[in-house]
Design an enzyme around this catalytic site. Structure first.
Site, short mmCIF file in Angstrom:
data_model
loop_
_atom_site.label_atom_id
_atom_site.label_comp_id
_atom_site.label_asym_id
_atom_site.label_seq_id
_atom_site.Cartn_x
_atom_site.Cartn_y
_atom_site.Cartn_z
N CYS A 73 0.89 -1.16 0.00
CA CYS A 73 0.00 0.00 0.00
C CYS A 73 0.93 1.21 0.00
O CYS A 73 1.55 1.50 1.02
CB CYS A 73 -0.93 0.05 1.21
SG CYS A 73 -1.89 1.57 1.20
N CYS A 93 -0.52 4.14 2.50
CA CYS A 93 -0.54 3.97 3.96
C CYS A 93 -0.29 2.51 4.33
O CYS A 93 0.84 2.05 4.26
CB CYS A 93 -1.84 4.51 4.55
SG CYS A 93 -3.33 4.05 3.64
N SER A 94 -1.32 1.77 4.70
CA SER A 94 -1.08 0.41 5.18
C SER A 94 -2.28 -0.49 4.92
O SER A 94 -2.52 -1.41 5.68
CB SER A 94 -0.79 0.46 6.68
OG SER A 94 -1.87 1.10 7.35
N CYS A 95 -3.03 -0.24 3.83
CA CYS A 95 -4.21 -1.06 3.55
C CYS A 95 -3.80 -2.52 3.38
O CYS A 95 -2.79 -2.83 2.76
CB CYS A 95 -4.92 -0.56 2.29
SG CYS A 95 -5.47 1.16 2.48
FE FE Z 1 -3.41 2.07 2.80
#
Ligand code: FE
Length: 192
Positions: free
Chosen positions: A92, A95-97
């Site tokens: 991602c 961010c951190s999906c």
């Molecule tokens: Fe994300």
């Protein structure tokens, strides 16, 4: 970071926006009940059941729900098929999906800036750092997760596992092999 999180939690609790007991329950659920073992069961099923495999690649979200895994951050999951020609890897960049219902919470490196940028710029170099070397002719496809779409990599079934039960096969499926930064264990690894 921990102090900031604690301060934030205190403020939200004092203002009545969150219930600490509910928060604890959520955290416990993701620490103990929801994790990469869920994804491993999905992959193992896809390895042994051709009809399930077809459903998984057609529309992963309902196929994953068949095994009882659904929920937040997993509303739209796409399964990616690794083959000798194509290796899929997930990041991602923003961010951190991450597909929570099948993999749990993301590892720290997945959220780090170096992984997020280098996975795109130099996927083969990143794979080498994870100890993965693929044949030069294998194409590496990098998929950028979003808040709408999360990806689950379905690695190739390791050689020498003919006739294995789904449960035993699931033990070969590592978290990283479902992100694409690793490969499944081999039967020899399991015997160690
Ligand atoms: Fe994300």
């Amino acid at each position: 970071m921990q102090l900031r999180v604690r301060a934030l939690e205190t403020v939200l609790t004092e203002k009545g926006y969150v219930d600490p007991a509910a928060l604890d329950l959520l955290i416990e659920t993701y620490e103990t009940k929801i994790g990469p073992r869920n994804g491993a069961r999905v992959v193992a099923r896809a390895w042994v059941d051709a009809d399930y495999r077809a459903r998984l690649f057609k529309d992963a979200t309902p196929a994953i729900a068949e095994l009882g895994y659904a929920g937040r951050q997993g509303e739209h999951i796409v399964a990616l098929e690794n083959t000798p020609e194509v290796h899929n890897m997930v990041v991602c960049t923003l961010c951190s999906c991450y597909p929570w219902p099948v993999l749990g919470l993301p590892p720290v490196w997945y959220k780090s800036a170096p992984y997020r940028s280098r996975a795109v710029a130099d996927p083969r170099g990143v794979l080498a750092e994870f100890g993965v070397t693929l044949p030069p002719e294998t194409e590496i496809r990098v998929w950028d997760s979003t808040s709408e779409i999360r990806y689950l990599v379905v690695p190739m079934r390791p050689a020498g596992t003919e006739g294995w039960s789904e449960e035993k096969l699931a033990e070969l499926v590592t978290r990283d092999s479902m992100i694409g930064t690793g490969l499944p264990k081999s039967p020899a690894d399991l015997a160690k």
